[in-house]
Design a protein around this motif. Structure first.
Motif, PDB file in Angstrom:
ATOM      1  N   ASP A 126      -2.707  23.563 131.152  1.00 49.33           N
ATOM      2  CA  ASP A 126      -1.358  23.874 130.668  1.00 49.33           C
ATOM      3  C   ASP A 126      -0.451  24.506 131.715  1.00 49.33           C
ATOM      4  OD1 ASP A 126      -2.693  26.271 130.642  1.00 49.33           O
ATOM      5  OD2 ASP A 126      -2.151  26.834 128.596  1.00 49.33           O
ATOM      6  N   HIS A 160      -8.082  25.349 131.904  1.00 49.15           N
ATOM      7  CA  HIS A 160      -8.761  25.487 130.612  1.00 49.15           C
ATOM      8  C   HIS A 160      -9.707  24.305 130.392  1.00 49.15           C
ATOM      9  CE1 HIS A 160      -6.084  28.691 129.182  1.00 49.15           C
ATOM     10  NE2 HIS A 160      -5.053  27.992 129.563  1.00 49.15           N
ATOM     11  N   HIS A 220     -11.394  33.980 126.159  1.00 48.79           N
ATOM     12  CA  HIS A 220     -11.484  33.105 127.331  1.00 48.79           C
ATOM     13  C   HIS A 220     -12.479  33.672 128.332  1.00 48.79           C
ATOM     14  CE1 HIS A 220      -7.296  31.104 126.584  1.00 48.79           C
ATOM     15  NE2 HIS A 220      -8.237  30.674 125.769  1.00 48.79           N
ATOM     16  N   ARG A 266      -9.799  19.412 120.741  1.00 44.72           N
ATOM     17  CA  ARG A 266      -8.373  19.744 120.891  1.00 44.72           C
ATOM     18  C   ARG A 266      -7.452  18.720 120.246  1.00 44.72           C
ATOM     19  NH1 ARG A 266      -6.205  23.486 124.380  1.00 44.72           N
ATOM     20  NH2 ARG A 266      -7.723  24.830 125.388  1.00 44.72           N
ATOM     21  N   ARG A 318      -7.121  19.215 116.473  1.00 40.73           N
ATOM     22  CA  ARG A 318      -6.362  20.458 116.302  1.00 40.73           C
ATOM     23  C   ARG A 318      -4.875  20.205 116.547  1.00 40.73           C
ATOM     24  NH1 ARG A 318      -5.390  24.376 120.955  1.00 40.73           N
ATOM     25  NH2 ARG A 318      -5.151  26.457 120.107  1.00 40.73           N
ATOM     26  N   GLY A 335      -2.590  21.422 124.465  1.00 39.76           N
ATOM     27  CA  GLY A 335      -2.756  22.794 123.988  1.00 39.76           C
ATOM     28  C   GLY A 335      -1.455  23.364 123.463  1.00 39.76           C
ATOM     29  N   ARG A 336      -1.539  24.593 123.036  1.00 42.54           N
ATOM     30  CA  ARG A 336      -0.378  25.222 122.414  1.00 42.54           C
ATOM     31  C   ARG A 336       0.815  25.327 123.364  1.00 42.54           C
ATOM     32  NH1 ARG A 336      -2.220  30.714 119.967  1.00 42.54           N
ATOM     33  NH2 ARG A 336      -3.813  30.589 121.584  1.00 42.54           N
ATOM     34  N   THR A 337       0.536  25.527 124.655  1.00 40.45           N
ATOM     35  CA  THR A 337       1.642  25.675 125.609  1.00 40.45           C
ATOM     36  C   THR A 337       2.495  24.406 125.662  1.00 40.45           C
ATOM     37  OG1 THR A 337       0.171  27.094 126.867  1.00 40.45           O
ATOM     38  CG2 THR A 337       2.171  26.399 127.966  1.00 40.45           C
ATOM     39  N   VAL A 386       9.085  30.043 126.068  1.00 41.86           N
ATOM     40  CA  VAL A 386       7.742  29.743 125.593  1.00 41.86           C
ATOM     41  C   VAL A 386       7.112  30.933 124.864  1.00 41.86           C
ATOM     42  CG1 VAL A 386       5.395  29.374 126.486  1.00 41.86           C
ATOM     43  CG2 VAL A 386       7.255  27.842 127.165  1.00 41.86           C
ATOM     44  N   SER A 387       7.275  32.134 125.394  1.00 35.88           N
ATOM     45  CA  SER A 387       6.632  33.289 124.760  1.00 35.88           C
ATOM     46  C   SER A 387       7.195  33.515 123.350  1.00 35.88           C
ATOM     47  CB  SER A 387       6.806  34.542 125.625  1.00 35.88           C
ATOM     48  OG  SER A 387       8.163  34.768 125.874  1.00 35.88           O
ATOM     49  N   PHE A 421       5.463  31.216 120.872  1.00 35.28           N
ATOM     50  CA  PHE A 421       4.165  31.746 120.442  1.00 35.28           C
ATOM     51  C   PHE A 421       4.351  32.783 119.342  1.00 35.28           C
ATOM     52  CE2 PHE A 421       2.478  29.535 124.061  1.00 35.28           C
ATOM     53  CZ  PHE A 421       1.168  29.270 123.698  1.00 35.28           C
ATOM     54  N   TRP A 458     -14.186  27.216 118.627  1.00 37.46           N
ATOM     55  CA  TRP A 458     -14.573  26.783 119.971  1.00 37.46           C
ATOM     56  C   TRP A 458     -16.089  26.967 120.126  1.00 37.46           C
ATOM     57  CZ3 TRP A 458     -10.527  24.483 122.292  1.00 37.46           C
ATOM     58  CH2 TRP A 458      -9.237  24.900 121.977  1.00 37.46           C
ATOM     59  N   ARG A 518      -6.021  41.338 126.125  1.00 39.32           N
ATOM     60  CA  ARG A 518      -5.149  40.503 125.299  1.00 39.32           C
ATOM     61  C   ARG A 518      -5.692  40.234 123.906  1.00 39.32           C
ATOM     62  NH1 ARG A 518      -2.890  35.276 128.299  1.00 39.32           N
ATOM     63  NH2 ARG A 518      -3.868  34.228 126.527  1.00 39.32           N
ATOM     64  N   HIS A 572       0.969  29.975 135.347  1.00 38.27           N
ATOM     65  CA  HIS A 572       1.070  28.652 134.719  1.00 38.27           C
ATOM     66  C   HIS A 572       2.262  27.845 135.239  1.00 38.27           C
ATOM     67  CE1 HIS A 572      -1.708  30.344 131.763  1.00 38.27           C
ATOM     68  NE2 HIS A 572      -1.829  29.171 131.191  1.00 38.27           N
TER      69      HIS A 572
HETATM   70  P1  AMP Z   1      -4.714  26.918 123.581  1.00 38.39           P
HETATM   71  O1  AMP Z   1      -5.899  26.871 124.534  1.00 38.39           O
HETATM   72  O2  AMP Z   1      -4.175  25.560 123.282  1.00 38.39           O
HETATM   73  O3  AMP Z   1      -5.001  27.746 122.353  1.00 38.39           O
HETATM   74  O4  AMP Z   1      -3.554  27.655 124.365  1.00 38.39           O
HETATM   75  C1  AMP Z   1      -3.817  28.912 124.941  1.00 38.39           C
HETATM   76  C2  AMP Z   1      -2.764  29.172 126.008  1.00 38.39           C
HETATM   77  O5  AMP Z   1      -1.544  29.477 125.396  1.00 38.39           O
HETATM   78  C3  AMP Z   1      -3.082  30.355 126.881  1.00 38.39           C
HETATM   79  O6  AMP Z   1      -3.913  30.000 127.928  1.00 38.39           O
HETATM   80  C4  AMP Z   1      -1.707  30.712 127.391  1.00 38.39           C
HETATM   81  O7  AMP Z   1      -1.369  29.853 128.446  1.00 38.39           O
HETATM   82  C5  AMP Z   1      -0.818  30.373 126.224  1.00 38.39           C
HETATM   83  N1  AMP Z   1      -0.490  31.550 125.402  1.00 38.39           N
HETATM   84  C6  AMP Z   1      -1.263  32.148 124.463  1.00 38.39           C
HETATM   85  N2  AMP Z   1      -0.600  33.166 123.877  1.00 38.39           N
HETATM   86  C7  AMP Z   1       0.614  33.222 124.483  1.00 38.39           C
HETATM   87  C8  AMP Z   1       1.777  34.054 124.333  1.00 38.39           C
HETATM   88  N3  AMP Z   1       1.813  35.042 123.430  1.00 38.39           N
HETATM   89  N4  AMP Z   1       2.836  33.801 125.131  1.00 38.39           N
HETATM   90  C9  AMP Z   1       2.815  32.794 126.038  1.00 38.39           C
HETATM   91  N5  AMP Z   1       1.763  31.978 126.218  1.00 38.39           N
HETATM   92  C10 AMP Z   1       0.678  32.193 125.459  1.00 38.39           C
END
Ligand code: AMP
Ligand code: MN
Ligand code: MN
Ligand code: MN
Length: 276
Positions: free
Chosen positions: A14, A39, A75, A99, A102, A133-135, A150-151, A154, A170, A194, A250
Protein backbone atom coordinates in the motif's frame (compact mmCIF):
# COMPACT_ATOMS: atom_id res chain seq x y z
CA UNK A 1 19.07 11.38 12.60
CA UNK A 2 19.19 7.62 12.35
CA UNK A 3 20.83 6.18 9.23
CA UNK A 4 18.77 3.01 9.60
CA UNK A 5 15.22 2.47 8.28
CA UNK A 6 13.77 -1.02 8.59
CA UNK A 7 10.09 -0.44 7.77
CA UNK A 8 8.47 1.01 4.64
CA UNK A 9 6.09 0.15 1.81
CA UNK A 10 6.28 0.10 -1.97
CA UNK A 11 3.50 -0.11 -4.56
CA UNK A 12 3.70 -3.90 -4.21
CA UNK A 13 1.56 -3.32 -1.09
CA UNK A 14 0.00 0.00 0.00
CA UNK A 15 2.88 2.38 -0.69
CA UNK A 16 2.86 4.39 -3.90
CA UNK A 17 6.50 4.31 -5.04
CA UNK A 18 8.32 1.60 -6.99
CA UNK A 19 10.84 -0.35 -4.91
CA UNK A 20 13.77 1.15 -6.83
CA UNK A 21 12.43 4.70 -6.41
CA UNK A 22 12.00 4.04 -2.71
CA UNK A 23 15.60 2.83 -2.48
CA UNK A 24 16.84 6.01 -4.14
CA UNK A 25 14.73 8.13 -1.78
CA UNK A 26 16.06 6.25 1.26
CA UNK A 27 19.63 6.74 0.11
CA UNK A 28 19.09 10.43 -0.68
CA UNK A 29 17.73 10.88 2.87
CA UNK A 30 20.86 9.39 4.43
CA UNK A 31 19.74 5.79 5.02
CA UNK A 32 22.63 3.33 4.96
CA UNK A 33 20.92 0.19 6.30
CA UNK A 34 17.53 -0.35 4.70
CA UNK A 35 14.65 -2.83 4.52
CA UNK A 36 11.52 -2.81 2.40
CA UNK A 37 8.70 -4.42 4.42
CA UNK A 38 5.63 -4.69 2.23
CA UNK A 39 2.45 -6.09 3.78
CA UNK A 40 2.22 -9.88 3.28
CA UNK A 41 4.28 -9.67 0.07
CA UNK A 42 7.87 -10.35 -1.00
CA UNK A 43 7.57 -9.32 -4.65
CA UNK A 44 9.35 -5.98 -4.27
CA UNK A 45 12.49 -7.43 -2.72
CA UNK A 46 14.59 -8.18 -5.84
CA UNK A 47 14.23 -4.65 -7.27
CA UNK A 48 14.64 -3.02 -3.85
CA UNK A 49 17.75 -5.01 -3.05
CA UNK A 50 19.36 -4.39 -6.45
CA UNK A 51 18.73 -0.64 -6.21
CA UNK A 52 19.90 -0.49 -2.59
CA UNK A 53 23.17 -2.29 -3.29
CA UNK A 54 23.72 -0.18 -6.40
CA UNK A 55 23.33 2.97 -4.27
CA UNK A 56 25.77 1.59 -1.68
CA UNK A 57 23.30 0.80 1.13
CA UNK A 58 23.25 -2.39 3.18
CA UNK A 59 20.02 -4.25 2.44
CA UNK A 60 17.89 -6.38 4.75
CA UNK A 61 15.12 -8.62 3.38
CA UNK A 62 11.88 -7.94 5.23
CA UNK A 63 8.12 -8.30 5.30
CA UNK A 64 5.25 -7.02 7.48
CA UNK A 65 2.80 -9.82 8.28
CA UNK A 66 -0.81 -9.18 9.32
CA UNK A 67 -1.91 -11.40 12.22
CA UNK A 68 -4.84 -11.57 14.62
CA UNK A 69 -4.24 -11.64 18.35
CA UNK A 70 -7.09 -11.47 20.88
CA UNK A 71 -9.44 -10.01 18.28
CA UNK A 72 -7.09 -7.23 17.15
CA UNK A 73 -4.97 -7.02 14.03
CA UNK A 74 -1.28 -6.87 14.88
CA UNK A 75 1.61 -6.41 12.46
CA UNK A 76 4.73 -8.54 12.82
CA UNK A 77 7.87 -7.66 10.87
CA UNK A 78 10.11 -10.44 9.65
CA UNK A 79 13.65 -9.11 9.19
CA UNK A 80 16.64 -10.93 7.67
CA UNK A 81 14.30 -13.46 6.08
CA UNK A 82 15.18 -15.68 3.15
CA UNK A 83 12.59 -14.61 0.54
CA UNK A 84 12.85 -17.99 -1.18
CA UNK A 85 11.68 -19.95 1.83
CA UNK A 86 8.66 -22.04 0.85
CA UNK A 87 6.88 -22.07 4.21
CA UNK A 88 7.03 -18.27 4.38
CA UNK A 89 5.94 -17.90 0.75
CA UNK A 90 2.98 -20.25 1.22
CA UNK A 91 1.90 -18.54 4.41
CA UNK A 92 1.97 -15.12 2.77
CA UNK A 93 0.12 -16.40 -0.31
CA UNK A 94 -2.62 -17.67 1.99
CA UNK A 95 -2.74 -14.35 3.82
CA UNK A 96 -3.07 -12.43 0.55
CA UNK A 97 -5.84 -14.73 -0.61
CA UNK A 98 -8.18 -13.61 2.18
CA UNK A 99 -7.83 -9.96 1.15
CA UNK A 100 -10.01 -10.19 -1.95
CA UNK A 101 -13.15 -11.49 -0.22
CA UNK A 102 -12.60 -8.85 2.46
CA UNK A 103 -12.31 -6.11 -0.17
CA UNK A 104 -15.58 -7.23 -1.76
CA UNK A 105 -17.30 -7.02 1.62
CA UNK A 106 -15.79 -3.61 2.28
CA UNK A 107 -17.07 -2.34 -1.06
CA UNK A 108 -20.60 -3.60 -0.30
CA UNK A 109 -20.61 -1.86 3.09
CA UNK A 110 -19.19 1.35 1.62
CA UNK A 111 -21.91 1.35 -1.06
CA UNK A 112 -24.51 1.30 1.74
CA UNK A 113 -22.64 4.16 3.40
CA UNK A 114 -22.85 6.29 0.28
CA UNK A 115 -19.56 5.43 -1.44
CA UNK A 116 -20.35 3.79 -4.79
CA UNK A 117 -17.97 1.75 -6.98
CA UNK A 118 -15.38 1.36 -4.24
CA UNK A 119 -14.01 -2.00 -5.40
CA UNK A 120 -13.20 -0.74 -8.89
CA UNK A 121 -12.02 2.55 -7.41
CA UNK A 122 -9.68 0.93 -4.89
CA UNK A 123 -8.34 -1.43 -7.55
CA UNK A 124 -7.14 1.53 -9.58
CA UNK A 125 -4.86 2.42 -6.67
CA UNK A 126 -3.53 -1.11 -6.17
CA UNK A 127 -0.63 -1.89 -8.50
CA UNK A 128 -0.59 -5.39 -7.01
CA UNK A 129 -4.10 -6.87 -7.35
CA UNK A 130 -3.33 -9.47 -4.65
CA UNK A 131 -2.66 -6.79 -2.08
CA UNK A 132 -5.85 -4.78 -2.07
CA UNK A 133 -6.04 -3.09 1.32
CA UNK A 134 -7.77 -0.37 3.23
CA UNK A 135 -5.29 2.30 2.12
CA UNK A 136 -6.33 1.80 -1.52
CA UNK A 137 -9.98 2.31 -0.56
CA UNK A 138 -8.97 5.38 1.43
CA UNK A 139 -7.19 6.97 -1.54
CA UNK A 140 -10.27 6.38 -3.70
CA UNK A 141 -12.56 7.98 -1.09
CA UNK A 142 -10.27 11.04 -1.01
CA UNK A 143 -10.40 11.14 -4.81
CA UNK A 144 -14.21 11.26 -4.63
CA UNK A 145 -13.96 14.29 -2.38
CA UNK A 146 -15.66 12.62 0.59
CA UNK A 147 -12.67 13.23 2.86
CA UNK A 148 -9.71 15.58 2.67
CA UNK A 149 -7.03 13.01 3.46
CA UNK A 150 -6.37 9.33 3.93
CA UNK A 151 -6.16 9.47 7.73
CA UNK A 152 -9.60 11.10 7.84
CA UNK A 153 -11.04 8.24 5.74
CA UNK A 154 -9.75 5.75 8.30
CA UNK A 155 -11.40 7.71 11.10
CA UNK A 156 -14.72 8.07 9.29
CA UNK A 157 -15.07 4.81 7.39
CA UNK A 158 -12.41 2.16 7.82
CA UNK A 159 -11.72 1.49 11.49
CA UNK A 160 -13.65 -0.65 13.95
CA UNK A 161 -17.19 0.60 14.49
CA UNK A 162 -17.19 2.65 11.28
CA UNK A 163 -19.42 1.83 8.27
CA UNK A 164 -16.78 0.33 5.94
CA UNK A 165 -14.98 -1.78 8.51
CA UNK A 166 -14.86 -5.53 7.93
CA UNK A 167 -13.43 -7.63 10.76
CA UNK A 168 -10.91 -10.06 9.34
CA UNK A 169 -9.23 -13.16 10.69
CA UNK A 170 -5.54 -13.12 9.73
CA UNK A 171 -2.95 -15.78 10.57
CA UNK A 172 -2.10 -16.47 14.20
CA UNK A 173 0.99 -15.10 15.90
CA UNK A 174 2.30 -18.65 16.18
CA UNK A 175 1.98 -19.23 12.44
CA UNK A 176 3.65 -15.95 11.49
CA UNK A 177 6.56 -16.65 13.81
CA UNK A 178 6.92 -20.16 12.41
CA UNK A 179 7.12 -18.74 8.88
CA UNK A 180 9.63 -16.06 9.86
CA UNK A 181 11.80 -18.47 11.81
CA UNK A 182 11.64 -21.11 9.04
CA UNK A 183 12.97 -18.39 6.73
CA UNK A 184 15.86 -17.69 9.12
CA UNK A 185 14.49 -14.30 10.13
CA UNK A 186 13.93 -12.32 13.31
CA UNK A 187 10.39 -11.38 14.32
CA UNK A 188 9.59 -7.84 15.51
CA UNK A 189 6.28 -6.39 16.77
CA UNK A 190 5.59 -3.41 14.51
CA UNK A 191 4.44 -0.10 16.07
CA UNK A 192 3.31 -1.62 19.42
CA UNK A 193 1.88 1.74 20.47
CA UNK A 194 -0.80 1.64 17.79
CA UNK A 195 -2.89 -1.25 19.09
CA UNK A 196 -6.00 -0.66 21.14
CA UNK A 197 -5.07 -3.09 23.91
CA UNK A 198 -5.43 -2.37 27.60
CA UNK A 199 -2.14 -2.25 29.50
CA UNK A 200 -2.80 -5.79 30.68
CA UNK A 201 -3.60 -7.17 27.22
CA UNK A 202 -0.53 -5.45 25.77
CA UNK A 203 1.64 -7.09 28.42
CA UNK A 204 0.11 -10.48 27.61
CA UNK A 205 0.66 -9.96 23.90
CA UNK A 206 4.31 -9.00 24.38
CA UNK A 207 4.92 -11.90 26.78
CA UNK A 208 3.28 -14.33 24.36
CA UNK A 209 5.46 -12.97 21.55
CA UNK A 210 8.56 -13.36 23.72
CA UNK A 211 7.62 -16.94 24.66
CA UNK A 212 7.23 -17.82 20.97
CA UNK A 213 10.76 -16.63 20.21
CA UNK A 214 9.97 -13.07 19.11
CA UNK A 215 13.21 -11.07 18.91
CA UNK A 216 12.25 -7.44 19.09
CA UNK A 217 9.79 -4.57 19.07
CA UNK A 218 9.76 -1.32 17.15
CA UNK A 219 10.73 1.52 19.44
CA UNK A 220 11.37 4.40 17.05
CA UNK A 221 8.70 4.41 14.33
CA UNK A 222 6.67 6.96 12.41
CA UNK A 223 3.65 5.64 14.33
CA UNK A 224 4.98 6.53 17.80
CA UNK A 225 5.05 9.79 19.68
CA UNK A 226 8.25 10.90 21.41
CA UNK A 227 6.74 9.71 24.73
CA UNK A 228 6.15 6.31 23.16
CA UNK A 229 9.82 6.06 22.09
CA UNK A 230 10.73 6.19 25.78
CA UNK A 231 7.89 3.91 26.85
CA UNK A 232 8.71 1.17 24.35
CA UNK A 233 12.43 1.49 25.05
CA UNK A 234 11.49 0.59 28.64
CA UNK A 235 9.33 -2.28 27.40
CA UNK A 236 12.23 -3.58 25.28
CA UNK A 237 14.44 -3.58 28.36
CA UNK A 238 11.75 -5.15 30.52
CA UNK A 239 11.09 -8.09 28.18
CA UNK A 240 14.62 -8.42 26.83
CA UNK A 241 13.66 -7.40 23.29
CA UNK A 242 15.99 -5.94 20.70
CA UNK A 243 14.84 -2.51 19.52
CA UNK A 244 13.97 -1.80 15.89
CA UNK A 245 13.44 1.42 13.98
CA UNK A 246 11.54 2.30 10.81
CA UNK A 247 9.61 5.18 9.31
CA UNK A 248 6.67 3.09 8.01
CA UNK A 249 6.76 5.41 5.01
CA UNK A 250 3.96 4.84 2.46
CA UNK A 251 3.64 7.92 0.25
CA UNK A 252 4.92 11.49 -0.08
CA UNK A 253 2.44 13.87 1.51
CA UNK A 254 0.57 11.03 3.21
CA UNK A 255 3.00 9.57 5.76
CA UNK A 256 3.91 11.50 8.87
CA UNK A 257 7.58 10.49 8.73
CA UNK A 258 9.60 10.17 5.54
CA UNK A 259 12.34 7.62 4.89
CA UNK A 260 15.46 8.32 6.90
CA UNK A 261 13.79 10.97 9.09
CA UNK A 262 13.79 9.12 12.41
CA UNK A 263 15.62 10.36 15.51
CA UNK A 264 18.30 8.32 17.28
CA UNK A 265 17.32 5.29 19.34
CA UNK A 266 16.86 6.10 23.06
CA UNK A 267 19.80 5.03 25.22
CA UNK A 268 19.78 1.72 27.09
CA UNK A 269 18.33 -0.50 24.36
CA UNK A 270 20.15 -2.84 22.00
CA UNK A 271 19.36 -2.09 18.34
CA UNK A 272 18.30 -5.16 16.38
CA UNK A 273 21.01 -4.45 13.81
CA UNK A 274 23.77 -4.44 16.47
CA UNK A 275 25.01 -7.92 15.55
CA UNK A 276 24.18 -7.94 11.83
P1 AMP B 1 -5.07 -3.40 5.79
O1 AMP B 1 -3.83 -4.29 5.85
O2 AMP B 1 -5.76 -3.49 4.47
O3 AMP B 1 -5.98 -3.61 6.97
O4 AMP B 1 -4.54 -1.91 5.88
C1 AMP B 1 -3.69 -1.56 6.94
C2 AMP B 1 -2.96 -0.28 6.55
O5 AMP B 1 -3.84 0.80 6.62
C3 AMP B 1 -1.82 0.06 7.48
O6 AMP B 1 -0.66 -0.60 7.12
C4 AMP B 1 -1.69 1.54 7.24
O7 AMP B 1 -0.96 1.75 6.06
C5 AMP B 1 -3.11 1.97 6.98
N1 AMP B 1 -3.76 2.53 8.18
C6 AMP B 1 -4.30 1.85 9.22
N2 AMP B 1 -4.85 2.71 10.11
C7 AMP B 1 -4.64 3.95 9.61
C8 AMP B 1 -4.97 5.28 10.05
N3 AMP B 1 -5.64 5.49 11.19
N4 AMP B 1 -4.58 6.31 9.27
C9 AMP B 1 -3.92 6.11 8.11
N5 AMP B 1 -3.59 4.90 7.64
C10 AMP B 1 -3.93 3.84 8.38
MN1 MN C 1 0.19 0.05 5.22
MN1 MN D 1 1.75 -1.77 10.16
MN1 MN E 1 3.92 -0.77 7.77
Amino acid sequence: MLDVDLHCHSNLSDGVLDPAVLAARAHAHGVRLWALTDHDELGGIPAARAAALEAGMRYVCGVEISISWAGETVHILGLQIDPQNQLLRQGLAHTRHGRLARAEEMAALLAQAGVPDALAGARRYASNPQLLGRTHFARYIVERGLCAKVSEVFQKYLTEGKPGYVPHRWASMEQALQWIHAAGGQAVVAHPGRYKYSTLAEAEMLQCFKDMGGAGIEVVTGSHSVEQYAHYANMAQHYGFLASAGSDFHAPGESRVDLGQLPAMPPGVKPIWHDW
